[in-house]
Design a protein around this motif. Structure first.
Motif, PDB file in Angstrom:
ATOM      1  N   LEU A   5       0.838  -1.160  -0.036  1.00 53.72           N
ATOM      2  CA  LEU A   5      -0.021  -0.024   0.182  1.00 53.72           C
ATOM      3  C   LEU A   5       0.945   1.080  -0.236  1.00 53.72           C
ATOM      4  O   LEU A   5       0.370   2.243  -0.160  1.00 53.72           O
ATOM      5  CB  LEU A   5      -0.873  -0.034   1.200  1.00 53.72           C
ATOM      6  CG  LEU A   5      -1.669  -1.238   1.299  1.00 53.72           C
ATOM      7  CD1 LEU A   5      -2.672  -1.241   2.443  1.00 53.72           C
ATOM      8  CD2 LEU A   5      -2.661  -1.025   0.156  1.00 53.72           C
ATOM      9  N   SER A   7       2.913   2.600  -1.820  1.00 47.02           N
ATOM     10  CA  SER A   7       2.869   3.473  -3.362  1.00 47.02           C
ATOM     11  C   SER A   7       2.183   4.754  -2.893  1.00 47.02           C
ATOM     12  O   SER A   7       2.344   5.836  -3.138  1.00 47.02           O
ATOM     13  CB  SER A   7       2.786   2.810  -4.477  1.00 47.02           C
ATOM     14  OG  SER A   7       1.390   2.400  -4.547  1.00 47.02           O
ATOM     15  N   ALA A  87       5.889   0.467  -8.900  1.00 49.68           N
ATOM     16  CA  ALA A  87       5.022   1.513  -8.802  1.00 49.68           C
ATOM     17  C   ALA A  87       5.383   2.626  -7.836  1.00 49.68           C
ATOM     18  O   ALA A  87       5.088   3.725  -7.731  1.00 49.68           O
ATOM     19  CB  ALA A  87       3.485   1.082  -8.589  1.00 49.68           C
ATOM     20  N   GLU A 178       1.136  -5.504  -8.061  1.00 51.80           N
ATOM     21  CA  GLU A 178       1.871  -4.503  -7.686  1.00 51.80           C
ATOM     22  C   GLU A 178       3.417  -5.344  -7.234  1.00 51.80           C
ATOM     23  O   GLU A 178       4.452  -4.992  -7.677  1.00 51.80           O
ATOM     24  CB  GLU A 178       1.720  -3.683  -6.765  1.00 51.80           C
ATOM     25  CG  GLU A 178       2.426  -2.366  -6.892  1.00 51.80           C
ATOM     26  CD  GLU A 178       2.019  -1.256  -5.988  1.00 51.80           C
ATOM     27  OE1 GLU A 178       0.883  -0.905  -5.793  1.00 51.80           O
ATOM     28  OE2 GLU A 178       2.883  -0.619  -5.410  1.00 51.80           O
TER      29      GLU A 178
ATOM     30  N   SER B 337     -10.185   0.443  -1.830  1.00 50.82           N
ATOM     31  CA  SER B 337      -9.059   0.843  -2.595  1.00 50.82           C
ATOM     32  C   SER B 337      -7.886  -0.230  -2.103  1.00 50.82           C
ATOM     33  O   SER B 337      -6.630  -0.109  -2.625  1.00 50.82           O
ATOM     34  CB  SER B 337      -8.529   2.199  -1.832  1.00 50.82           C
ATOM     35  OG  SER B 337      -8.443   2.352  -0.541  1.00 50.82           O
ATOM     36  N   LEU B 338      -8.119  -0.992  -1.131  1.00 45.59           N
ATOM     37  CA  LEU B 338      -7.378  -2.241  -0.727  1.00 45.59           C
ATOM     38  C   LEU B 338      -7.062  -3.195  -1.989  1.00 45.59           C
ATOM     39  O   LEU B 338      -6.097  -3.761  -2.116  1.00 45.59           O
ATOM     40  CB  LEU B 338      -7.612  -3.040   0.433  1.00 45.59           C
ATOM     41  CG  LEU B 338      -7.441  -2.223   1.682  1.00 45.59           C
ATOM     42  CD1 LEU B 338      -8.606  -3.416   2.796  1.00 45.59           C
ATOM     43  CD2 LEU B 338      -6.344  -2.204   2.128  1.00 45.59           C
ATOM     44  N   VAL B 340      -5.808  -2.640  -4.587  1.00 42.67           N
ATOM     45  CA  VAL B 340      -4.313  -2.591  -5.277  1.00 42.67           C
ATOM     46  C   VAL B 340      -3.528  -3.756  -5.085  1.00 42.67           C
ATOM     47  O   VAL B 340      -2.568  -4.060  -5.765  1.00 42.67           O
ATOM     48  CB  VAL B 340      -3.754  -0.896  -4.776  1.00 42.67           C
ATOM     49  CG1 VAL B 340      -3.446  -1.225  -3.267  1.00 42.67           C
ATOM     50  CG2 VAL B 340      -2.942  -0.570  -5.791  1.00 42.67           C
ATOM     51  N   VAL B 348      -7.814   3.898  -7.228  1.00 42.87           N
ATOM     52  CA  VAL B 348      -6.275   3.843  -6.492  1.00 42.87           C
ATOM     53  C   VAL B 348      -5.172   2.950  -7.644  1.00 42.87           C
ATOM     54  O   VAL B 348      -4.129   3.367  -7.968  1.00 42.87           O
ATOM     55  CB  VAL B 348      -6.067   3.476  -5.379  1.00 42.87           C
ATOM     56  CG1 VAL B 348      -4.736   3.534  -4.940  1.00 42.87           C
ATOM     57  CG2 VAL B 348      -7.158   4.252  -4.614  1.00 42.87           C
ATOM     58  N   ASN B 352      -2.193   4.801  -9.355  1.00 44.21           N
ATOM     59  CA  ASN B 352      -0.886   4.522  -9.133  1.00 44.21           C
ATOM     60  C   ASN B 352      -0.062   4.485 -10.609  1.00 44.21           C
ATOM     61  O   ASN B 352       1.077   4.803 -10.636  1.00 44.21           O
ATOM     62  CB  ASN B 352      -0.587   3.310  -8.473  1.00 44.21           C
ATOM     63  CG  ASN B 352      -0.800   3.600  -6.744  1.00 44.21           C
ATOM     64  OD1 ASN B 352      -0.739   4.774  -6.314  1.00 44.21           O
ATOM     65  ND2 ASN B 352      -1.413   2.476  -6.325  1.00 44.21           N
ATOM     66  N   PHE B 368      -7.403  11.153  -7.215  1.00 47.56           N
ATOM     67  CA  PHE B 368      -8.192  10.174  -6.455  1.00 47.56           C
ATOM     68  C   PHE B 368      -8.792  10.752  -5.083  1.00 47.56           C
ATOM     69  O   PHE B 368      -9.749  10.131  -4.516  1.00 47.56           O
ATOM     70  CB  PHE B 368      -7.710   8.890  -6.390  1.00 47.56           C
ATOM     71  CG  PHE B 368      -6.376   8.608  -5.574  1.00 47.56           C
ATOM     72  CD1 PHE B 368      -6.422   8.767  -4.062  1.00 47.56           C
ATOM     73  CD2 PHE B 368      -5.303   8.098  -6.001  1.00 47.56           C
ATOM     74  CE1 PHE B 368      -5.619   8.277  -3.374  1.00 47.56           C
ATOM     75  CE2 PHE B 368      -4.197   7.989  -5.344  1.00 47.56           C
ATOM     76  CZ  PHE B 368      -4.115   8.038  -4.084  1.00 47.56           C
TER      77      PHE B 368
END
Lengths: 339, 395
Positions: A5, A7, A87, A178, B337-338, B340, B348, B352, B368
């Motif tokens: 998280l 980034s 990222a 990521e 948003s987790l 990601v 998000v 990124n 965002f």
């Protein structure tokens, strides 16, 4: 867990540090001298290039950090490592969280300009490839129409992938994760048909992360040029010089045939070039703002480029020198004159 | 006297300082000035630092070609699209997973919440265990767990599970057959909408009749009949087309039908299961907040138990439930948003990538943050309106 998280956090930190005075261009050298170590951004886990699996950090990219520390402090261990995802890496560098980024980063025009970065050279010439399971029966990347492709976000790889499929009029489903470890585990679990990254990274995934490396094959196509090297912030010329010439010194040492084993004997060399290089004849260190034994320390503690390559890439990943051989052996590694 | 007021000129000034209104104006000016100065300082500092490091600024990048792929999108997207569209895809994906999550979490949460006040010991026990387990494990870990379970636990496309004809379950996601293209489906959908509107009109009319004549009309069952019956009737009118678009293995993946990706499914599952625990507690506390006398009184008036729940308990419980429920809806949206971490392309995640390719982190974060603020405010507005509607009407 939180690494994934950060980034966003790093981006927020960037905004914050930009706000609160931020990093002043030009004084990284002083700041590094004051803190007594080099803060170096490396891969989270890419055996051969950067990995802490053995308890201490090692790899070809890590050796660049160690060379810079050896040149500055005479101690290659004076490095703090910040593992970063693709990222996160640029924000971490822009915001001043790290001093130098050595994380298989491709030298491109936009990164060199609008991202506010400067590349200090190339420590590995690579190209993007595709890794697939053997039992898929695929022999060429042109047969990949409709495949699910695992890829890391924020990389040139991600862009080349889209370009390649577009140019060949093929469809693909990107699976974008990521963290390097997570994305390779998604590939090996069968979530994707293909894993794409630089061929060095593919070799690393295949040799180290795969249960049985022989079940997987790297397709013959190389779809891009990926000159990978250390990166610093734009507008910090003294610091750029130190990183650049630390890398050059490793290549120069291999050209001269100086290794970590024979460097002490080489101090007695009558070759004026070697005398200048190793600081027997002073001048080079002063020009860089360093001690005269800067290059000696790099070679003694880290080794020359060939040693670093053999130790990390050849032994761990089974890749031969290829493009990364010295120019005298038909490769691209070419040291600028140290004089 | 003179010693108290040293000079004539300063006397009104001092008096002014002690004046309540003047003083409050001075304070406000000072605070406003301070905030303004701080803001100006921050903005100009960002500008200087970005300039010094030669980092590009401004929102011009939104028009440039994104040239990266996105795995799932509700609108047309290709790598040729620009960054603006890529971000829009992210926003829509965030909304898609949040809305679905809110609906599912509300249903599951309400059922478990009612279970928590059940007279049945086993039902209570199951509800409590569920809450204890899923509320106390961090959501991020749950996402990793579900994702690993799906990608490692389910078979690959060639060994796909086939639980129902035309339905395939693999580690590439769930593939469902959908009705093949036919104009009938459009009209069935229209009929469905008309049915819903009809049911609402019916409800209003039945309430009016109830107040005027005291006669009860079974508006719930008749309404349901309209909502379900009208589309079926339309479908029959169009000759009852049954042709289906069945997913089939073609090349690397299944083609055709409807695909729910493991990333979307993991995120939806994680958000739903996690938020439902909180909603269950909210519902339980709401029901328990209604005094027992209310249902006793209702029973003594001769109302059926289901009527007691629907007409007496729930309307009063809702007043307690709605405000904390709004919080949970907002949490669910923000928690999306987790994604990601598991690769669902929501806002998000796409921001990124955009920040990384363009280097413009300040703009990316600004975008965002604004979008999340906007979505959250919209949810709050809607819930506040609903809360007002449900509030006790003082007569």
């Amino acid at each position: 867990m939180l690494k994934k998280l950060t980034s966003t956090t790093a981006a927020a930190a960037l905004s914050l540090s930009m706000v609160a005075g931020g990093v002043q261009a030009g004084d990284t050298v002083d700041a590094v001298m004051d803190q007594g170590y080099v803060q170096c951004g490396v891969n989270t886990s890419l055996p051969g290039f950067a990995s802490s699996a053995s308890g201490s950090w090692e790899g070809l990219d890590v050796d660049v950090c160690r060379a810079v520390a050896a040149a500055m402090f005479g101690d290659s261990e004076a490095v703090q490592y910040t593992p970063l995802t693709a990222a996160q890496r640029f924000t971490a560098l822009q915001s001043g969280e790290i001093d130098v980024l050595s994380r298989v980063t491709t030298w491109t025009l936009t990164r060199d300009t609008s991202l506010g970065l400067n590349f200090a050279g190339v420590n590995y010439y690579d190209g993007q490839g595709f890794l697939v399971r053997k039992d898929l029966g695929v022999t060429s990347a042109t047969q990949l129409d409709g495949a699910a492709v695992c890829v890391e976000p924020g990389t040139t790889t991600e862009l080349n992938l889209a370009d390649y499929f577009r140019a060949n009029d093929m469809e693909f489903e990107p699976v974008v994760i990521e963290n390097t470890t997570e994305v390779t585990s998604a590939f090996f679990s069968g979530r994707c048909d293909v894993y794409t990254t630089d061929r060095g990274g593919l070799a690393s995934a295949r040799m180290v992360s795969a249960e049985n490396p022989d079940d997987y094959v790297v397709l013959p196509e190389v779809i891009s040029k990926e000159p990978l090297g250390p990166v610093v912030r734009h507008g910090d010329d003294e610091w750029l010089d130190i990183v650049k010439w630390s890398l050059v010194a490793m290549i120069e040492a291999e050209e001269y045939g100086i290794t970590s084993e024979n460097v002490d004997d080489m101090l007695d060399s009558t070759n004026p070039g070697i005398q200048r290089f190793l600081g027997v004849t002073p001048g080079m260190g002063e020009a860089l703002g360093l001690e005269e034994d800067w290059a000696y320390n790099i070679i003694k503690q880290v080794g020359n480029y060939g040693e670093a390559y053999d130790r990390n890439v050849t032994e761990k990943l089974g890749l031969d020198r290829g493009l990364n051989a010295l120019w005298t052996d038909g490769g691209l590694m070419y040291a600028y004159p140290v004089r | 006297m003179d010693s108290k007021h040293p000079s004539d000129a300063s006397r009104p000034l001092m008096a002014l300082l002690y004046d309540k209104t003047v003083r409050s104006i001075i304070y406000q000016v000072l605070v406003f000035g301070g905030v303004f100065f701080l803001g100006w300082y921050l903005v100009s500092n960002v500008q200087t630092n970005l300039d010094e490091q030669n980092i590009a600024t401004g929102f011009g990048f939104l028009d440039r070609e994104a040239s990266f792929g996105i795995s799932e999108s509700v609108i047309a997207y290709s790598p040729e699209s620009n960054y603006g569209r890529a971000l829009l895809v992210g926003i829509l994906n965030t909304i898609k997973v949040s809305l679905t999550g809110i609906i599912l979490a509300s249903i599951i949460g309400t059922l478990i919440g009612i279970g928590l006040v059940s007279k049945n010991w086993l039902v209570r026990f199951i509800g409590k265990t569920y809450i204890d387990v899923f509320r106390n494990v961090p959501l991020l870990l749950q996402l990793f767990f579900w994702y690993a379970l799906i990608t490692n636990g389910l078979p690959g496309v060639r060994q796909a599970l086939n639980p129902l004809p035309g339905t395939f379950l693999t580690n590439r996601g769930l593939y469902l057959p959908i009705p093949a293209d036919n104009p009938a489906w459009f009209w069935v959908f229209i009929a469905f909408i008309v049915g819903i509107i009809g049911a609402f009109v019916l409800r209003k009319w039945s309430f009016k009749r109830l107040e005027a004549t005291g006669q009860v009309f079974p508006h719930l069952s008749v309404g349901l009949g309209i909502v379900v019956g009208l589309p079926i009737l339309t479908w029959l009118l169009f000759g009852a087309p049954i042709e289906m678009n069945v997913p089939a293995l073609q090349g690397f993946n299944f083609q055709g039908g409807l695909n729910m990706s493991p990333e979307f499914f993991t995120l939806l599952l994680g958000l739903t299961v996690y938020t439902a625990t909180y909603i269950a507690e909210v519902v339980r506390s709401g029901i328990q907040s209604v005094p027992k006398g209310q249902s006793e009184a209702s029973t003594s008036l001769g109302l059926k138990p289901s009527w007691t729940m629907r007409l007496i308990v729930l309307p009063q419980a809702l007043r307690v439930i709605i405000p904390p429920l709004t919080n949970q809806y907002l949490n669910l949206t923000k928690n999306s948003s987790l994604a990601v971490a598991i690769g669902y392309p929501e806002l998000v995640s796409i921001s990124n990538t955009t920040m990384n390719q363009t280097g413009q982190a300040v703009e990316g974060v600004a975008i965002f943050m604004t979008v999340y603020l906007g979505i959250s405010l919209l949810i709050s507005l809607f819930m506040n309106w609903y809360n007002k509607r449900m509030a006790l009407v003082e007569r």
